[in-house]
Design a protein around this motif. Structure first.
Motif, PDB file in Angstrom:
ATOM      1  N   ALA A   1      -8.214   2.797   1.723  1.00  0.00           N
ATOM      2  CA  ALA A   1      -7.846   3.367   3.023  1.00  0.00           C
ATOM      3  C   ALA A   1      -7.329   2.303   3.982  1.00  0.00           C
ATOM      4  O   ALA A   1      -6.304   2.462   4.623  1.00  0.00           O
ATOM      5  CB  ALA A   1      -9.045   4.090   3.639  1.00  0.00           C
ATOM      6  N   ASP A   2      -8.021   1.165   4.076  1.00  0.00           N
ATOM      7  CA  ASP A   2      -7.632   0.139   5.043  1.00  0.00           C
ATOM      8  C   ASP A   2      -8.190  -1.195   4.572  1.00  0.00           C
ATOM      9  O   ASP A   2      -9.324  -1.275   4.092  1.00  0.00           O
ATOM     10  CB  ASP A   2      -8.171   0.477   6.434  1.00  0.00           C
ATOM     11  CG  ASP A   2      -7.705  -0.511   7.492  1.00  0.00           C
ATOM     12  OD1 ASP A   2      -6.703  -1.212   7.226  1.00  0.00           O
ATOM     13  OD2 ASP A   2      -8.336  -0.574   8.556  1.00  0.00           O
TER      14      ASP A   2
ATOM     15  N   TRP B   1       0.300  -5.559   8.973  1.00  0.00           N
ATOM     16  CA  TRP B   1       1.401  -5.217   8.079  1.00  0.00           C
ATOM     17  C   TRP B   1       2.726  -5.696   8.667  1.00  0.00           C
ATOM     18  O   TRP B   1       2.981  -5.544   9.853  1.00  0.00           O
ATOM     19  CB  TRP B   1       1.449  -3.711   7.842  1.00  0.00           C
ATOM     20  CG  TRP B   1       0.220  -3.177   7.166  1.00  0.00           C
ATOM     21  CD1 TRP B   1      -0.812  -2.514   7.749  1.00  0.00           C
ATOM     22  CD2 TRP B   1      -0.107  -3.284   5.771  1.00  0.00           C
ATOM     23  NE1 TRP B   1      -1.769  -2.189   6.816  1.00  0.00           N
ATOM     24  CE2 TRP B   1      -1.365  -2.649   5.590  1.00  0.00           C
ATOM     25  CE3 TRP B   1       0.525  -3.835   4.662  1.00  0.00           C
ATOM     26  CZ2 TRP B   1      -1.977  -2.562   4.342  1.00  0.00           C
ATOM     27  CZ3 TRP B   1      -0.083  -3.752   3.416  1.00  0.00           C
ATOM     28  CH2 TRP B   1      -1.326  -3.129   3.265  1.00  0.00           C
TER      29      TRP B   1
ATOM     30  N   TRP C   1       0.856  -1.187   0.000  1.00  0.00           N
ATOM     31  CA  TRP C   1       0.000   0.000   0.000  1.00  0.00           C
ATOM     32  C   TRP C   1       0.885   1.228   0.000  1.00  0.00           C
ATOM     33  O   TRP C   1       1.811   1.347   0.802  1.00  0.00           O
ATOM     34  CB  TRP C   1      -0.903   0.018   1.225  1.00  0.00           C
ATOM     35  CG  TRP C   1      -1.835   1.209   1.293  1.00  0.00           C
ATOM     36  CD1 TRP C   1      -3.090   1.291   0.776  1.00  0.00           C
ATOM     37  CD2 TRP C   1      -1.578   2.471   1.915  1.00  0.00           C
ATOM     38  NE1 TRP C   1      -3.634   2.523   1.016  1.00  0.00           N
ATOM     39  CE2 TRP C   1      -2.721   3.288   1.728  1.00  0.00           C
ATOM     40  CE3 TRP C   1      -0.477   3.003   2.600  1.00  0.00           C
ATOM     41  CZ2 TRP C   1      -2.794   4.592   2.194  1.00  0.00           C
ATOM     42  CZ3 TRP C   1      -0.548   4.310   3.068  1.00  0.00           C
ATOM     43  CH2 TRP C   1      -1.707   5.090   2.873  1.00  0.00           C
TER      44      TRP C   1
ATOM     45  N   GLY D   1      -7.527  -4.089   6.656  1.00  0.00           N
ATOM     46  CA  GLY D   1      -7.659  -4.911   7.841  1.00  0.00           C
ATOM     47  C   GLY D   1      -6.705  -6.080   7.947  1.00  0.00           C
ATOM     48  O   GLY D   1      -7.105  -7.164   8.404  1.00  0.00           O
TER      49      GLY D   1
ATOM     50  N   LYS E   1       3.315   0.623   3.177  1.00  0.00           N
ATOM     51  CA  LYS E   1       3.081  -0.533   4.026  1.00  0.00           C
ATOM     52  C   LYS E   1       3.206  -1.782   3.154  1.00  0.00           C
ATOM     53  O   LYS E   1       2.770  -1.789   2.002  1.00  0.00           O
ATOM     54  CB  LYS E   1       1.681  -0.492   4.649  1.00  0.00           C
ATOM     55  CG  LYS E   1       1.356   0.748   5.458  1.00  0.00           C
ATOM     56  CD  LYS E   1      -0.095   0.717   5.929  1.00  0.00           C
ATOM     57  CE  LYS E   1      -0.477   2.000   6.652  1.00  0.00           C
ATOM     58  NZ  LYS E   1      -1.905   1.971   7.087  1.00  0.00           N
TER      59      LYS E   1
ATOM     60  N   LYS F   1       0.837   5.523  -0.089  1.00  0.00           N
ATOM     61  CA  LYS F   1       0.008   6.700   0.161  1.00  0.00           C
ATOM     62  C   LYS F   1      -0.206   7.505  -1.108  1.00  0.00           C
ATOM     63  O   LYS F   1      -1.298   8.023  -1.358  1.00  0.00           O
ATOM     64  CB  LYS F   1       0.666   7.571   1.233  1.00  0.00           C
ATOM     65  CG  LYS F   1      -0.133   8.795   1.633  1.00  0.00           C
ATOM     66  CD  LYS F   1       0.578   9.555   2.753  1.00  0.00           C
ATOM     67  CE  LYS F   1      -0.215  10.776   3.191  1.00  0.00           C
ATOM     68  NZ  LYS F   1       0.487  11.504   4.285  1.00  0.00           N
TER      69      LYS F   1
END
Length: 259
Positions: A226-227, A232, A30, A229, A242, A32
């Protein structure tokens, strides 16, 4: 959470999630923010004169490129290491009586011929990922992963390590240790790719690998994530990146797509 395929109409993409298959596992990354290829940073674009500001920008740009090169090399070495099966972790040295320890180019060419000849004569293809490293005096040695050396050509030396006499006769000392943990050794080997090496050897390849190695494949890429779950394995201190290695793709069930 919005999830949609990355479009080509944006200069930057945000919350970019990429899933790559690494053999039996999957690497989830991931980011940003990701700049689309073809767009340069504005502060690096104007180098038309030799003003102090331009020189500073050139220095910053060079540092930026170096950091990217090192990051890419580490990622690629991990990919080759993780996506292929290896027999041994190997360290190779050069005997000054046999070859110039300070001439990496000549050594690499001679080593390549040695590996090709071995594969041809003994009908066993040697595969490798090798990273050059310098002693304090500037002499070279190599660390890496290797497979394809026939067991009959290995002996146990006086220190309890496996030795490869055919290499010793041609180049110098070496030692081999059986790979115990595939994932751990794949991560460990990347530590040999350093800024110190790159600074002192501009233009020098940061690693060498045999042709035809297995590589990872991209399964999917999404932005505006965004997420998801998962736990990481690595989170950059500034929150920019991440990464995690996972055994299955169950986390995708929480997202709005299937593939």
């Amino acid at each position: 959470m919005a999830c949609s395929p990355v479009s080509g109409s944006q200069i930057r993409h945000y919350g970019v999630l990429t899933v790559r298959q690494f053999g039996p596992k999957y690497k989830v990354t991931w980011l940003k923010s990701v700049r689309q290829k073809g767009y340069e940073l504005a502060e690096f674009c104007d180098s038309s004169d030799e003003s102090v500001q331009d020189k500073k920008q050139t220095s910053v740009r060079n540092d930026f490129k170096l950091a990217n090169n090192i990051s890419r090399a580490r990622s690629k070495v991990f990919e080759y290491a993780f996506c292929n099966d290896w027999d041994y972790f190997i360290t190779l040295t050069i005997n000054p009586a046999k070859l110039d320890r300070y001439d990496l180019g000549t050594y690499i060419k001679a080593l390549g011929r040695f590996i090709n000849n071995y594969s041809t004569v003994h009908h066993s293809r040697i595969r490798y990922v090798l990273i050059p490293e310098q002693h304090e005096d500037g002499a070279w040695h190599m660390h890496g992963l290797v497979s394809g050396i026939l067991p009959k050509h290995l002996v146990v030396n006086s220190h309890g390590y496996l030795d490869f006499p055919l290499y010793v006769k041609r180049f110098g000392l070496c030692s081999l240790g059986p790979v115990q943990s595939h994932e751990k050794v794949s991560k460990y080997i990347t530590k040999y790719i350093t800024k110190t090496f790159s600074d002192g050897n501009p233009g020098q390849p940061l690693y060498y690998c045999s042709k035809g190695l297995n590589r990872s494949s991209v399964l999917c890429t999404f932005d505006d994530v965004a997420d998801i779950g998962i736990d990481w394995d690595f989170v950059h201190p500034d929150g920019y990146c991440k990464t995690a290695m996972v055994d299955d793709l169950g986390f995708l069930d929480t997202m709005c797509l299937s593939f």
